[in-house]
Enzyme design. Sequence first.
Site, PDB file in Angstrom:
ATOM      1  N   SER A   1      -9.895   2.282   2.886  1.00  0.00           N
ATOM      2  CA  SER A   1      -9.004   3.080   2.073  1.00  0.00           C
ATOM      3  C   SER A   1      -7.998   2.247   1.285  1.00  0.00           C
ATOM      4  O   SER A   1      -7.404   2.744   0.335  1.00  0.00           O
ATOM      5  CB  SER A   1      -8.233   4.053   2.960  1.00  0.00           C
ATOM      6  OG  SER A   1      -7.368   3.334   3.834  1.00  0.00           O
TER       7      SER A   1
ATOM      8  N   SER B   1     -10.282  -0.230   7.037  1.00  0.00           N
ATOM      9  CA  SER B   1      -9.705  -0.134   5.687  1.00  0.00           C
ATOM     10  C   SER B   1      -9.047  -1.384   5.137  1.00  0.00           C
ATOM     11  O   SER B   1      -8.625  -1.385   3.982  1.00  0.00           O
ATOM     12  CB  SER B   1      -8.692   1.001   5.635  1.00  0.00           C
ATOM     13  OG  SER B   1      -9.382   2.205   5.499  1.00  0.00           O
TER      14      SER B   1
ATOM     15  N   LYS C   1       0.867  -1.187   0.000  1.00  0.00           N
ATOM     16  CA  LYS C   1       0.000   0.000   0.000  1.00  0.00           C
ATOM     17  C   LYS C   1       0.897   1.229   0.000  1.00  0.00           C
ATOM     18  O   LYS C   1       1.925   1.253   0.704  1.00  0.00           O
ATOM     19  CB  LYS C   1      -0.905  -0.026   1.241  1.00  0.00           C
ATOM     20  CG  LYS C   1      -1.893   1.131   1.314  1.00  0.00           C
ATOM     21  CD  LYS C   1      -2.826   1.027   2.527  1.00  0.00           C
ATOM     22  CE  LYS C   1      -3.849   2.147   2.573  1.00  0.00           C
ATOM     23  NZ  LYS C   1      -4.766   2.079   3.721  1.00  0.00           N
TER      24      LYS C   1
HETATM   25  N1  GLN Z   1     -13.335   4.601   6.399  1.00  0.00           N
HETATM   26  C1  GLN Z   1     -12.738   5.042   7.622  1.00  0.00           C
HETATM   27  C2  GLN Z   1     -12.303   6.470   7.476  1.00  0.00           C
HETATM   28  O1  GLN Z   1     -12.581   7.056   6.497  1.00  0.00           O
HETATM   29  C3  GLN Z   1     -11.590   4.157   7.981  1.00  0.00           C
HETATM   30  C4  GLN Z   1     -10.383   4.383   7.155  1.00  0.00           C
HETATM   31  C5  GLN Z   1      -9.243   3.501   7.517  1.00  0.00           C
HETATM   32  O2  GLN Z   1      -9.408   2.465   8.157  1.00  0.00           O
HETATM   33  N2  GLN Z   1      -8.048   3.941   7.156  1.00  0.00           N
HETATM   34  O3  GLN Z   1     -11.677   7.019   8.323  1.00  0.00           O
END
Ligand code: GLN
Length: 483
Positions: A151, A175, A76
């Site tokens: 994400s 995410s 990532k």
């Molecule tokens: N969707 C959540 C957010 O927008 C979690 C994102 C994540 O786990 N990095 O913060």
Amino acid sequence: MLNKSIAELNHALHTKKISSVELTQFFLGRIKQFDTELNSFITVTEEQALQAAARADAQLAQGTAGPLAGIPIAQKDIFCTQGVKTSCGSKMLDNFIAPYDATVVKRFNAAGMVMLGKTNMDEFAMGSSNENSYYGPVKNPWHLGYVPGGSSGGSAAAVAAQLTPAATGTDTGGSIRQPAALCGISGIKPTYGRVSRYGMIAFASSLDQGGLFAKTAEDLAWLLNVMAGFDENDSTSVAHDVPDYTLTLNDSLKGLRIGLPKEFFNPSLDKEIANAIQAAIKEYEKLGATFHEISLPNTALSIPAYYVIAPAECSSNLARFDGVRYGHRCKNPHDLEDLYKRSRSEGFGKEVVRRIMIGTYALSTGYYDAYYIKAQKIRRLVRQDFDDAFKKVDVILGPTTPTPAFKLGEKTSDPLSMYLSDIYTIAVNLAGLPGISVPVGFIQGLPIGMQLIGHSFKEARLLNTAHVYQKATDWHTKKPEGF
Ligand code: GLN
């Protein structure tokens, strides 16, 4: 080389049925063929990959290769990679070449794995659909009009389309588990502290945890063996022994007590997801597990608490991107304030700006107690709920997401409905617990996931619980058409 597990790839490499260079070329070829459409990679590191593969082949020839040597992986783009652009999905870091490797990257490199490139992601890991990336949205391989989740959407889509056998991700509020569910693959978020955060660009430090995507729980176990462990460079990493996660994969589930939180099975849960979870429950009963209703009464408070804590920590973490030390700098600033203001407004996207503003507000004098301290108190209660539940059960089971993947663009103008896609995953981050998502079915061709939650450092049990299920079912073997 398609559809092969990590164990099978290991076997093919060690018995010289294929070389790492050939395997790497095979996946690089697939990236070239399919990624213009999917957009799952921000950077493909072809040259370095082939060099790493040649090194792995030399180790394999000498008999000094470890279990993962020569197997490709994608990172990532939140993990720093020496000499390679590390953008975090942001214009702010579009010009950033990391001067060092994140510990996670270092560990996989040292194990002889071959990095194929850096995967697309929501900017600074903020999002649930991968539509917040400066590099454009990633598409879901199961339906190109749908989101892959976020994400870590690039990593999930790349594994689902078999552009790589495995990929890393990070999970602050869901995410890894949410995109794994939406892309029909397996994903694990380890216990907070299990995996080093050194060199992993911070979003919300007390919640962020690195983890993995692969086709199966068994593959995840092979990979976690290398990824997990104490790191003196990360003061929150924990000096617990790392078991060999592959050794307990086949343990019997007889007598395993599985908890079903009544708060997870409410009317906002898609009916067909509820049915798929029921079918999985039946499967587990056949395997000897027993089911127990439990309650996690503070579940509904976890999203509001998270959306105070995560923005508060992000507003502080992202203060370092000021146009001075690294990252985007505006053209011709007329004074220092103008430099800060314009560099930051030009470099950050809309969602990141929204979070910085919310976080700065929540931390400001007079509001700190009312918002931040209050949210931290809720966090304690959420953890208490889990501690109470784990007195009665070994593992908690539920859906990973309330709905399958949604259409690209469907939720971009409604952040609240986007935030709700993490309703089942966020509490796990607030409590610092490990969670895994595995495929359990499809709704109109779109995959859905089941989440298993464990108590702290019980990754081995989660992987075992998921693996035994995968031996009895075939959802994880389904592949999107056209790839
Ligand atoms: N969707 C959540 C957010 O927008 C979690 C994102 C994540 O786990 N990095 O913060």
